[in-house]
Design an enzyme around this catalytic site. Structure first.
Site, PDB file in Angstrom:
ATOM      1  N   ARG A  74       0.803  -1.232   0.000  1.00 53.33           N
ATOM      2  CA  ARG A  74       0.000   0.000   0.000  1.00 53.33           C
ATOM      3  C   ARG A  74       0.841   1.290   0.000  1.00 53.33           C
ATOM      4  NH1 ARG A  74      -2.948  -3.384  -1.147  1.00 53.33           N
ATOM      5  NH2 ARG A  74      -5.082  -3.754  -0.450  1.00 53.33           N
ATOM      6  N   GLU A 103      -4.963   3.760   6.359  1.00 55.88           N
ATOM      7  CA  GLU A 103      -4.720   3.666   4.922  1.00 55.88           C
ATOM      8  C   GLU A 103      -5.355   4.888   4.241  1.00 55.88           C
ATOM      9  OE1 GLU A 103      -5.355  -0.219   2.937  1.00 55.88           O
ATOM     10  OE2 GLU A 103      -6.352   0.906   1.352  1.00 55.88           O
ATOM     11  N   CYS A 159     -10.800   0.307   2.626  1.00 55.80           N
ATOM     12  CA  CYS A 159     -10.289  -0.084   3.936  1.00 55.80           C
ATOM     13  C   CYS A 159      -9.689   1.133   4.641  1.00 55.80           C
ATOM     14  CB  CYS A 159      -9.242  -1.183   3.795  1.00 55.80           C
ATOM     15  SG  CYS A 159     -10.011  -2.779   3.477  1.00 55.80           S
TER      16      CYS A 159
END
Ligand code: EPU
Length: 299
Positions: A174, A293, A223
């Site tokens: 990520r 995130e 998320c």
């Protein structure tokens, strides 16, 4: 800013006090002091060069699917590459395609399926565009963006053009550090292999089914937290009994613990409050510091 706007072509959209909530999937937050949709590379370079010289903050908003905009808005320029100029897909040869920074992942999967190119199936259903997805190395179903990258073309903060090969990119789960604070103009993507379009479509269908069963359909920013090493944030949140926990108009999804949903009237304060409640509980129960995130855009 007025003197900068005057240097841009008429096709480039320049606005003031532009509401951002509807430009994000979560649907929360205030306005951008300035807002630009550049129609050419030159315009974007002028914009970046001038704002850099004048120390005006710039934020590149992609498809807005991993963003929380604060209620007070953003006191700088929000740039979106939504003009058709940024949205081309060009097949270069039998294994590589050039994809513009503003192309949606859905369109990439569509093109690859049509060509019988494999390795793009996981992008199905990731509601982002190429630029943002590369900057955060978005992923799903065991794949992530940099699996398919050969090279990336981008602009530095001051508007200088750069090209970087996959091997020179610092890529992790990520995150692509190399592309932080840059604007992705486009990338060359490479296929994994070749298969029947029908077989590819079947795999995409299976992913789509899995996603529909395990992820909420309500407004969210995907998320909220990165998965801690060898753990799943959603599972930890679920096991802590936090599903459906509400703060104002924001709630932990009842379907998946790592999705925070907007019940219709959430403020950014509600979402931030919810994030804090979750982090506190997981810290207390497991000694794990959940890392966000979601990117927060604001003053
Ligand atoms: N689980 C629970 N309760 C929940 C949610 C999940 O017990 O509320 C369990 C599941 O049963 C499963 C495990 O946790 O055993 C993992 O769940 P899932 O398959 O949904 O994967 P995830 O790690 O929660 C990741 C990505 C998603 C991506 C999915 C599917 C992260 C933070 N999330 O979720 O990506 O769509 O895999 O591949 O890496 C995103 O990054 O925004 C995102 C949505």
């Amino acid at each position: 800013m007025k003197n900068i706007f005057e240097q841009l072509s008429l096709e480039t959209k320049c606005l003031e006090y532009e509401p951002l909530a509807k430009k994000t999937t979560l649907g929360v937050g205030g306005k951008a002091r300035w807002y630009v949709e550049p129609a050419t590379l030159e315009d974007l370079q002028i914009l970046l060069g001038e704002t850099y010289r004048q120390s005006i903050s710039v934020f590149i908003l992609g498809r807005g699917s991993n963003i929380l905009v604060l209620d007070d808005g953003f006191d700088g320029v929000v740039v979106r590459l939504v003009h058709p100029f940024w949205r081309s897909i060009e097949v270069l040869d039998e294994r590589r395609m050039y994809v513009g920074g503003g192309v949606r992942l859905k369109e990439i999967t569509g093109k690859a399926t049509e060509l019988g190119w494999t390795g793009f199936e996981f992008m199905e259903g990731i509601p982002g565009g190429l630029g943002g997805s590369l900057r955060m190395n978005a992923g799903a179903m065991g794949g992530w963006m940099f699996d398919r990258v050969e090279s990336v073309l981008y602009l530095e903060k001051d508007g200088t053009v750069q090209k970087v090969s996959k091997n020179s990119c610092e890529v992790t789960y990520r995150e692509c550090k190399t592309l932080k604070d840059t604007v992705v103009i486009g990338a060359i993507l490479v296929k994994e292999g070749q298969d029947d379009s029908a077989a590819i479509r079947e795999r995409i269908e299976a992913y789509s089914k899995k996603r529909k069963l395990s992820q909420p359909r309500e407004a969210s920013a995907g998320c909220a937290f990165k998965n801690p090493l060898n753990q799943h944030a959603g599972k930890l949140i679920d096991q802590a009994g936090l599903k459906n926990l509400c703060v104002g108009g924001a709630a932990v999804s009842g379907v998946h613990g790592n999705f925070l949903v907007n019940k219709g009237n959430a403020s950014s304060q509600d979402v931030l409050g919810l994030i804090e409640r979750i982090r506190e509980k997981i810290r207390m129960e497991h000694g794990i510091e959940l890392e966000q995130e979601i990117i927060i855009l604001g003053r």
